[in-house]
Design an enzyme around this catalytic site. Structure first.
Site, mmCIF file in Angstrom:
data_model
loop_
_atom_site.group_PDB
_atom_site.id
_atom_site.type_symbol
_atom_site.label_atom_id
_atom_site.label_comp_id
_atom_site.label_asym_id
_atom_site.label_seq_id
_atom_site.Cartn_x
_atom_site.Cartn_y
_atom_site.Cartn_z
ATOM 1 N N CYS A 45 0.830 -1.211 0.000
ATOM 2 C CA CYS A 45 0.000 0.000 0.000
ATOM 3 C C CYS A 45 0.863 1.261 0.000
ATOM 4 C CB CYS A 45 -0.932 0.015 1.206
ATOM 5 S SG CYS A 45 -2.030 -1.407 1.273
HETATM 6 C C1 BEZ Z 1 0.502 -4.651 1.854
HETATM 7 O O1 BEZ Z 1 0.147 -3.532 1.520
HETATM 8 O O2 BEZ Z 1 1.652 -5.032 1.732
HETATM 9 C C2 BEZ Z 1 -0.500 -5.623 2.427
HETATM 10 C C3 BEZ Z 1 -1.631 -5.157 3.068
HETATM 11 C C4 BEZ Z 1 -2.525 -6.056 3.622
HETATM 12 C C5 BEZ Z 1 -2.301 -7.416 3.510
HETATM 13 C C6 BEZ Z 1 -1.155 -7.873 2.851
HETATM 14 C C7 BEZ Z 1 -0.266 -6.971 2.300
#
Ligand code: BEZ
Length: 210
Positions: A45
């Site tokens: 994210c």
């Molecule tokens: C991420 O942004 O890396 C992420 C967010 C939630 C679950 C898995 C990965």
């Protein structure tokens, strides 16, 4: 609620990092990309939000406003902002919705319980100036989205709204386009003189916006 192409994108009020907004009023006259991410302070994210911030000039050129969302609080968004700028080199320059009560997530069906019971998946909605949904995409949490692809879809939607054409696989702005199947050869000749016929149903012409 499952939203389908052509549906009116539901209006909503939300708290964002740029203050409270009413969605339809906020996007008035513009295209919009509404996209969710699973959670603040997560790696994929962080890269996504920095990338979107870095593409601001490209979205502006396409009369498109972007708005992100997760079920985190405004305070968490504010704390995370610094990390995004530090890691990606792009400070957040678009609003991020704090959808702590899941009002917007539920309206747009962004929580997929069999993937994750509480967090939003990576949803994308492209909404046109008439507030109609023109694209929906859903990516898993483990896969960061390709935002160049969203620019490409915007180019295609804006071109095909204006001209009687469609865009082929992997098309990019400026490349040849497909003459709309609904046009007879006579009509096509008037609009796109010299078009090339590969098959009676597959006729090519230069990008009419060039
Ligand atoms: C991420 O942004 O890396 C992420 C967010 C939630 C679950 C898995 C990965």
């Amino acid at each position: 609620m499952t939203l389908r192409l052509g549906d009116t994108a539901p209006d909503f009020k939300a708290e964002t990092t740029q203050g409270p907004i009413s969605f339809h009023e906020w996007k008035q006259g513009s295209w919009a990309i509404l996209f969710s991410h699973p959670a603040d302070f997560t790696p994929v994210c962080t890269t996504e939000l920095g990338r979107v911030a870095g593409l601001k000039a490209e979205f502006d050129r396409r009369n498109t406003k972007v708005i992100g969302l997760s079920v985190d609080t405004l305070q968490q968004h504010e704390q995370w902002k610094g990390d995004i700028a530090e890691v990606t080199g792009h400070a957040l320059n678009f609003p991020l919705i704090a959808d702590h009560d899941r009002h917007v997530s539920d309206l747009y069906d962004m929580v997929h319980p069999n993937a994750n019971a509480t967090l939003t998946v990576r949803s994308v909605f492209i909404v046109d100036p008439a507030n109609k949904v023109r694209l929906t995409l859903t990516y898993p949490a483990s896969t960061g989205r390709n935002f160049d692809e969203l620019l490409r879809v915007l180019d295609s939607l804006q071109l095909t709204d204006k001209h009687k054409v469609a865009t082929p696989a992997d098309w990019e702005h400026g490349q040849d386009v497909i003459v709309a199947v609904g046009l007879s050869d006579e009509e096509a000749q008037k609009l796109f003189p010299g078009f090339e016929t590969k098959k009676p149903y597959l006729r090519l012409t230069p990008d009419p916006s060039k």
